[in-house]
Design a protein around this motif. Structure first.
Motif, short mmCIF file in Angstrom:
data_model
loop_
_atom_site.label_atom_id
_atom_site.label_comp_id
_atom_site.label_asym_id
_atom_site.label_seq_id
_atom_site.Cartn_x
_atom_site.Cartn_y
_atom_site.Cartn_z
N ILE A 91 35.83 44.37 73.57
CA ILE A 91 37.03 44.57 74.34
C ILE A 91 36.68 45.96 75.17
CG2 ILE A 91 39.39 44.71 74.90
CD1 ILE A 91 38.35 41.96 74.16
N GLY A 92 36.35 47.03 74.48
CA GLY A 92 36.23 48.15 75.41
C GLY A 92 35.16 48.18 76.23
N ILE A 121 41.94 52.54 76.02
CA ILE A 121 42.84 51.73 76.39
C ILE A 121 42.79 50.36 75.75
CG2 ILE A 121 44.65 50.51 78.01
CD1 ILE A 121 44.29 53.12 79.57
N PHE A 122 41.74 49.80 76.21
CA PHE A 122 41.33 48.36 75.63
C PHE A 122 41.16 48.30 74.49
CE2 PHE A 122 40.92 45.16 79.51
CZ PHE A 122 41.60 45.94 80.38
N TRP A 126 42.95 46.75 71.10
CA TRP A 126 42.48 46.00 70.17
C TRP A 126 42.64 46.31 68.71
CZ3 TRP A 126 42.43 41.79 72.37
CH2 TRP A 126 41.89 40.72 71.90
N GLY A 127 42.58 47.85 68.55
CA GLY A 127 42.58 48.35 67.30
C GLY A 127 44.14 48.34 66.80
N ALA A 128 45.04 48.75 67.84
CA ALA A 128 46.63 49.03 67.77
C ALA A 128 47.27 47.81 67.22
CB ALA A 128 47.16 49.37 68.89
N ILE A 129 46.72 46.60 67.63
CA ILE A 129 47.58 45.44 67.04
C ILE A 129 47.49 44.99 65.72
CG2 ILE A 129 47.96 42.99 67.34
CD1 ILE A 129 46.96 43.49 70.32
N PRO A 130 46.44 44.92 65.01
CA PRO A 130 45.95 45.03 63.44
C PRO A 130 46.69 46.17 62.84
CG PRO A 130 44.06 44.55 64.58
CD PRO A 130 44.88 45.08 65.61
N GLY A 258 39.73 52.01 67.64
CA GLY A 258 39.19 51.06 68.79
C GLY A 258 38.94 51.92 69.88
N GLY A 259 39.24 52.99 70.22
CA GLY A 259 38.80 53.69 71.14
C GLY A 259 37.32 54.23 71.04
N LEU A 260 37.11 54.69 69.63
CA LEU A 260 35.58 55.21 69.45
C LEU A 260 34.62 53.88 69.63
CD1 LEU A 260 36.31 57.38 66.75
CD2 LEU A 260 35.13 58.07 68.67
#
Lengths: 365, 329
Positions: A91-92, A121-122, A126-130, A258-260
């Protein structure tokens, strides 16, 4: 020797021993196939380092593994087992690609930071939701992140085969970005200084990965946030008692993961393929887990382990090219053995090595 | 003296012949034992190796960047001709073929328009049309099915040709269509293939066409288990479940690959397009001892008639990929 030094020494020796055992067994397999193990090793190392093109590919793979290795390490320090780097990278990378498609007339100096931001952000979402599901509802991140990998994959297939694909194209890929927004390739960068090297996919993102290594190290060990994060990871109850907001830390850790991971998109999409394509992240996210575990979740270890996997990827490919009886599955086997011994069976030789080190240290002091 | 010179000449000539011909192939991600596309090519090349005793160099890519890397490596090591397998290698080949203008490249399943590249593509919609005709004539329930692999335009091309063939015989027949999935795993999920086929059989379909790589093996299995019929794809799969595979849509990648090495060897290799449809026997339908009882002479005559009509241009089969639309459902 202080206790910490002794400990570092033990960890190093354990890792090196495990790697040697893994290579020894790989050598036996090569021998069983009727090939010369020394020649195989030589071919592999020569392929990975022996000439500038090989080295370029090695470091190009290394760049990817640094990102996903760090992503896993951050989560691990917060007590999370994030196996979603694959989907987060996907997604990133989508975000990176969309920025490049959208702003392709702009200068790279503006597009690059925007692409970095977009992938944070993307990938971060994607990491933030889990992360949120874990923090608020206790859903286990192993389950949710792997599900998010599938969701990411489905979204990407839909976008690439129905929306981003130019009508006349067969492959599910976007069109190429304008050359202006490509991350400079390493041979171009060297060219600025009048040096000539062979063209490889290695690009400026490599330096960005090194910066990320440093930033993660600063963040985890030298900021209050990093301290909070590690406290949550070491002992959640103690963290609560100390007034640390566990939920917040879990979500922040997952956003950073997620960002990394999303930065894989910078290396792959913006630096190498210059278009959004299917499965550009394949396997990189999962390899990141092994990279981080072998590197003891420390940025320096991640760098070395990422380099090791870069060597295995590039050198392994060269090996199967040069020695036709060794096919690519053999290379996967070697990687598997490295993961098995250095990652999963890390404590196999630990007691003996610990004893040995203590004996030696006692003798000398 | 003269004979000595002649002898030396012959030795040098034969040595240079042996030196000169170093064919190579770059398999794609699926690997050469994917029981489908790559393996078909491998079969063709193995046939060439057995016939001529000439070895070829091969490599299976694992990662996107390796396509360009190893195409270049093959070319720089003097391999010629080089086969690039699959449409995924087009971008890499476009780059590398320009760097090595004296090396002959052939790409299968894709078009790369360069003076030293031969592009081999197939009219899968025509072959699928034929098996659609057979399915429509064989079906007793008036319902047939299609199970695709990964949801990509190429597979819609198969599906669309098939539906057109079915509707050509009887526009009242219902065609159930399902894609197995949206990731490359969809090529290799026989359990899911069997499940999809079973659902179609339960809804009344009696023939299911599988264009799904390894997943299709599950479809064939489900047909045998439920006493229904299936249609195989790419290679002749009639023998896999004898008696329940109505026919197979043949896509002769093996012949195409074999031809590349053979023409490369005898010097008749030509750059440019090579579009293999029914007329060129690049696609077709399989009839052998395993399905002879399933295909009546009326069916055989009809499908041969349709084949001739397509070749003659009397029947136009719409290619899904020309506009990403299918006129019939």
């Amino acid at each position: 020797m202080s206790e910490r030094q002794v400990n570092d020494l033990v960890v190093t020796l354990v890792t090196v021993t495990n790697l040697l055992v893994a290579f020894f067994i790989s050598g036996l397999v090569v021998w069983a196939l009727g090939e010369d193990p020394w020649f195989a090793l030589e071919t592999m190392l020569y392929g990975a380092f022996g000439y500038d093109e090989g080295l370029g590919y090695t470091l190009y793979y290394t760049t990817n593994f640094i990102f996903t290795g760090l992503a896993f390490a951050i989560g691990f320090h917060c007590g999370l087992f994030n196996i979603g780097a694959e989907g987060q990278a996907y997604i990133g990378g989508l975000a990176v690609g969309l920025i490049c498609l959208w702003l392709e007339d702009w200068s790279l100096l503006i597009v690059f930071p925007l692409a970095v931001l977009a992938s944070i952000i993307f990938g971060g979402i994607w990491g933030a939701i889990p992360g949120y599901l874990k923090a608020r509802h206790g859903s286990h991140e192993v389950v949710t992140t792997i599900m998010f990998n599938f969701i990411a994959s489905v979204i990407m297939v839909y976008l690439l085969s129905h929306i981003l694909r130019p009508p006349q194209e067969m492959s599910p890929e976007s069109r190429d970005f304008a050359e202006k927004v490509w991350v400079p390739q390493m041979h171009e960068i060297f060219d600025w200084f009048g040096l000539e090297i062979t063209q490889t996919p290695l690009n400026g993102t490599f330096f960005f990965a090194l910066i990320c290594l440093y930033l993660v190290w600063r963040f985890v060990w030298h900021t209050r946030w990093g301290y909070e994060l590690r406290t949550v990871g070491t002992n959640e109850s103690a963290a609560v008692y100390a007034g640390i907001n566990v939920s917040k830390n879990i979500i922040i850790a997952m956003i950073i993961c997620g960002g990394l991971s999303g930065f894989v998109g910078i290396n792959e999409i913006m630096g190498s393929s210059h278009r959004i394509m299917l499965n550009f992240q394949a396997g990189i996210g999962f390899t990141g887990i092994a990279v981080s575990l072998i590197g003891r979740n420390h940025p320096l270890g991640v760098l070395l382990a990422a380099l090791l996997f870069g060597i295995l990827y590039q050198g392994g490919a060269e090996l199967s090219f040069e020695v036709q009886t060794i096919d690519r599955h053999m290379v996967v086997l070697i990687q598997g053995l490295v993961i098995l011994f250095a990652g999963a069976l890390e404590n196999l030789f630990r007691p003996q090595i610990e004893q040995f080190v203590k004996l030696v240290v006692l003798r000398t002091t | 003296m003269l004979s000595a010179l002649l002898l030396a000449g012959i030795i040098i000539w034969s040595a240079s012949q042996a030196m000169a011909f170093k064919p190579a192939v770059l398999f794609d991600m699926g690997g050469k034992f994917d029981k489908s596309f790559n393996e078909g090519i491998w079969n063709g090349l193995e046939k060439f190796r057995k016939e001529t005793g000439i070895k070829y160099r091969e490599f299976e890519v694992r990662q996107e960047a390796q396509r360009e890397q190893f195409l270049r490596k093959l070319a720089s090591k003097g391999s010629d001709p080089v086969i690039a397998v699959g449409f995924g290698q087009a971008a890499a080949l476009t780059k590398v073929a320009q760097e090595f203008p004296n090396t002959r490249f052939s790409i299968i399943d894709m078009v790369v328009d360069l003076p030293n590249v031969q592009s081999i593509i197939f009219k899968e919609h025509e072959g699928s049309f034929l098996v659609g005709v057979l399915a429509a004539m064989k079906s007793e329930t008036g319902k047939v099915g299609f199970v695709g692999g990964m949801d990509i335009p190429l597979i819609h091309k198969f599906a669309c040709g098939y539906v057109q063939g079915v509707k050509h015989i009887n526009s009242g027949i219902t065609v159930y269509q399902k894609m197995t999935g949206t990731t490359p795993a969809a090529w290799n999920d026989p359990a899911r293939g069997a499940q999809l086929a079973k659902t179609m059989y339960d809804s009344g379909a009696d023939i299911v066409y599988a264009a799904a790589g390894g997943t299709g093996l599950g479809v064939l299995q489900a047909a045998a288990d439920n006493n229904k019929l299936s249609i195989g794809v790419d290679s002749n799969q009639n023998h896999l479940q004898p008696g329940s595979v109505l026919t197979s849509m043949l896509k002769r990648v093996d012949v195409a690959a074999y031809e590349v090495f053979k023409t490369g060897h005898d010097g008749s290799w030509k750059a440019g397009f090579k579009i293999l449809g029914l007329a060129e026997d690049g696609v077709g339908w399989a009839l052998d001892e395993h399905n002879a009882k399933l295909v009546s002479s009326a069916m055989k005559n009809k499908v041969e008639q349709v084949r001739k009509d397509i070749i003659a241009g009397k029947i136009k089969v719409h290619d899904y990929m020309s506009n990403n639309k299918c006129p019939v459902q």
